[in-house]
Design a protein around this motif. Structure first.
Motif: not given
Length: 178
Positions: A105-110, A144-149
Protein backbone atom coordinates in the motif's frame (compact mmCIF):
# COMPACT_ATOMS: atom_id res chain seq x y z
CA UNK A 1 -28.17 -37.71 60.62
CA UNK A 2 -27.42 -36.87 57.04
CA UNK A 3 -24.07 -35.55 56.06
CA UNK A 4 -24.10 -32.47 53.89
CA UNK A 5 -21.68 -32.53 51.04
CA UNK A 6 -20.31 -29.33 49.63
CA UNK A 7 -21.60 -28.95 46.12
CA UNK A 8 -18.92 -28.07 43.65
CA UNK A 9 -19.58 -25.51 41.01
CA UNK A 10 -19.81 -27.11 37.58
CA UNK A 11 -16.75 -26.48 35.47
CA UNK A 12 -17.54 -25.28 32.00
CA UNK A 13 -14.92 -25.80 29.37
CA UNK A 14 -14.82 -23.72 26.28
CA UNK A 15 -15.82 -25.38 23.04
CA UNK A 16 -13.34 -23.17 21.21
CA UNK A 17 -10.01 -24.58 20.06
CA UNK A 18 -7.32 -24.12 22.70
CA UNK A 19 -5.53 -21.15 21.03
CA UNK A 20 -8.82 -19.28 20.57
CA UNK A 21 -9.85 -20.04 24.14
CA UNK A 22 -6.54 -18.57 25.39
CA UNK A 23 -7.05 -15.51 23.16
CA UNK A 24 -10.55 -15.05 24.55
CA UNK A 25 -9.30 -15.28 28.16
CA UNK A 26 -6.51 -12.77 27.40
CA UNK A 27 -8.95 -10.32 25.79
CA UNK A 28 -11.42 -10.60 28.67
CA UNK A 29 -8.69 -10.05 31.28
CA UNK A 30 -7.27 -7.01 29.50
CA UNK A 31 -10.72 -5.64 28.73
CA UNK A 32 -11.49 -5.74 32.44
CA UNK A 33 -8.15 -4.08 33.21
CA UNK A 34 -8.96 -1.24 30.82
CA UNK A 35 -12.47 -0.84 32.25
CA UNK A 36 -11.21 -0.55 35.83
CA UNK A 37 -8.38 1.94 35.27
CA UNK A 38 -8.96 4.90 37.54
CA UNK A 39 -8.94 7.61 34.89
CA UNK A 40 -11.40 9.48 32.70
CA UNK A 41 -13.02 7.67 29.77
CA UNK A 42 -11.32 10.15 27.40
CA UNK A 43 -7.88 9.39 28.84
CA UNK A 44 -8.32 5.61 28.68
CA UNK A 45 -9.77 5.78 25.17
CA UNK A 46 -7.01 8.07 23.88
CA UNK A 47 -4.31 5.86 25.43
CA UNK A 48 -5.88 2.81 23.78
CA UNK A 49 -6.05 4.58 20.43
CA UNK A 50 -2.39 5.59 20.66
CA UNK A 51 -1.44 1.99 21.45
CA UNK A 52 -3.42 0.63 18.50
CA UNK A 53 -1.86 3.26 16.21
CA UNK A 54 1.71 2.28 17.11
CA UNK A 55 0.87 -1.41 16.93
CA UNK A 56 0.28 -1.08 13.20
CA UNK A 57 3.54 0.73 12.46
CA UNK A 58 6.67 -1.19 11.38
CA UNK A 59 8.54 0.27 14.37
CA UNK A 60 8.32 -3.13 16.03
CA UNK A 61 11.16 -2.87 18.57
CA UNK A 62 10.10 0.62 19.65
CA UNK A 63 6.31 0.46 19.47
CA UNK A 64 5.67 0.00 23.21
CA UNK A 65 8.10 2.73 24.23
CA UNK A 66 6.76 5.11 21.59
CA UNK A 67 3.15 4.51 22.58
CA UNK A 68 3.91 5.17 26.26
CA UNK A 69 5.95 8.29 25.40
CA UNK A 70 3.23 9.71 23.13
CA UNK A 71 0.58 8.89 25.75
CA UNK A 72 2.68 10.76 28.32
CA UNK A 73 3.02 13.78 26.00
CA UNK A 74 -0.72 13.70 25.23
CA UNK A 75 -1.47 13.42 28.98
CA UNK A 76 -3.57 10.33 28.59
CA UNK A 77 -3.40 6.91 30.19
CA UNK A 78 -0.06 5.20 29.63
CA UNK A 79 -1.26 1.82 30.93
CA UNK A 80 -4.06 1.78 28.36
CA UNK A 81 -1.52 2.59 25.63
CA UNK A 82 0.76 -0.26 26.74
CA UNK A 83 -2.12 -2.75 26.91
CA UNK A 84 -3.48 -1.73 23.50
CA UNK A 85 -0.10 -1.95 21.79
CA UNK A 86 0.34 -5.51 23.08
CA UNK A 87 -2.90 -6.50 21.36
CA UNK A 88 -0.85 -6.81 18.18
CA UNK A 89 1.40 -9.30 19.95
CA UNK A 90 -1.62 -11.56 20.44
CA UNK A 91 -2.21 -11.69 16.69
CA UNK A 92 1.50 -11.95 15.88
CA UNK A 93 0.78 -14.76 13.43
CA UNK A 94 -1.14 -12.29 11.23
CA UNK A 95 1.28 -9.38 11.49
CA UNK A 96 3.62 -10.46 8.64
CA UNK A 97 0.65 -10.40 6.25
CA UNK A 98 -0.41 -7.01 7.60
CA UNK A 99 3.13 -5.60 7.25
CA UNK A 100 3.32 -7.03 3.72
CA UNK A 101 0.01 -5.35 2.81
CA UNK A 102 1.17 -2.08 4.39
CA UNK A 103 4.38 -2.20 2.37
CA UNK A 104 2.50 -2.73 -0.90
CA UNK A 105 0.00 0.00 0.00
CA UNK A 106 2.90 2.36 0.78
CA UNK A 107 4.64 1.56 -2.52
CA UNK A 108 1.38 2.19 -4.36
CA UNK A 109 0.72 5.51 -2.58
CA UNK A 110 4.31 6.72 -3.07
CA UNK A 111 4.34 5.58 -6.73
CA UNK A 112 7.37 3.39 -6.11
CA UNK A 113 7.99 -0.05 -7.56
CA UNK A 114 7.91 -2.94 -5.13
CA UNK A 115 11.44 -4.04 -4.22
CA UNK A 116 12.77 -7.29 -5.55
CA UNK A 117 13.04 -10.12 -3.09
CA UNK A 118 16.17 -9.80 -0.98
CA UNK A 119 18.08 -12.99 -0.31
CA UNK A 120 19.47 -12.68 3.19
CA UNK A 121 21.79 -15.67 2.73
CA UNK A 122 24.10 -13.48 0.68
CA UNK A 123 24.84 -11.27 3.70
CA UNK A 124 27.33 -12.12 6.41
CA UNK A 125 26.95 -11.17 10.06
CA UNK A 126 29.20 -8.12 9.73
CA UNK A 127 27.11 -6.93 6.76
CA UNK A 128 24.10 -6.48 9.03
CA UNK A 129 26.07 -3.96 11.08
CA UNK A 130 27.23 -2.04 8.02
CA UNK A 131 25.45 1.25 7.35
CA UNK A 132 25.48 0.69 3.58
CA UNK A 133 23.54 -2.57 3.88
CA UNK A 134 21.02 -0.82 6.12
CA UNK A 135 20.63 2.08 3.70
CA UNK A 136 20.28 -0.21 0.64
CA UNK A 137 18.14 -3.02 2.11
CA UNK A 138 16.23 -1.88 5.21
CA UNK A 139 15.56 1.82 4.68
CA UNK A 140 14.03 1.55 1.16
CA UNK A 141 11.45 -0.91 2.49
CA UNK A 142 10.83 0.90 5.78
CA UNK A 143 9.53 4.18 4.38
CA UNK A 144 6.83 2.64 2.14
CA UNK A 145 5.86 0.28 4.97
CA UNK A 146 5.52 3.21 7.37
CA UNK A 147 3.45 5.27 4.93
CA UNK A 148 1.27 2.24 4.17
CA UNK A 149 0.77 1.58 7.88
CA UNK A 150 -0.83 4.99 8.27
CA UNK A 151 -3.71 3.84 6.06
CA UNK A 152 -4.54 1.15 8.62
CA UNK A 153 -3.31 2.79 11.83
CA UNK A 154 -5.21 6.08 11.65
CA UNK A 155 -8.70 4.66 10.96
CA UNK A 156 -8.14 1.88 13.51
CA UNK A 157 -7.06 4.38 16.17
CA UNK A 158 -10.11 6.57 15.52
CA UNK A 159 -12.48 3.59 15.73
CA UNK A 160 -10.80 2.31 18.91
CA UNK A 161 -10.98 5.77 20.52
CA UNK A 162 -14.74 6.09 20.08
CA UNK A 163 -15.41 2.43 20.88
CA UNK A 164 -13.33 2.52 24.08
CA UNK A 165 -14.83 5.82 25.17
CA UNK A 166 -18.33 4.36 24.84
CA UNK A 167 -17.35 1.11 26.59
CA UNK A 168 -15.59 2.82 29.50
CA UNK A 169 -18.42 5.34 29.92
CA UNK A 170 -21.03 2.58 29.96
CA UNK A 171 -19.02 0.47 32.38
CA UNK A 172 -18.86 3.37 34.82
CA UNK A 173 -22.51 4.38 34.65
CA UNK A 174 -24.31 3.67 37.90
CA UNK A 175 -26.83 0.87 37.62
CA UNK A 176 -30.41 2.11 37.49
CA UNK A 177 -32.53 0.98 40.38
CA UNK A 178 -36.03 0.06 39.33
Amino acid sequence: MQESRPTAEPVYESRLPQPLARLKRWLIAHHMTLMTIADTPHSVALGSAIGIFFGFTPLYPLKTLLSIAVAWVARCNKIAAAIAVTLHDVVIWAMPAIYFAEYHLGCWSLHRPVAHRVRFRQFGLRDYLDWHVFSRVVWPTFWPAFVGSLFLAIPSAIIVYFLMRILVSRARMPDKIV
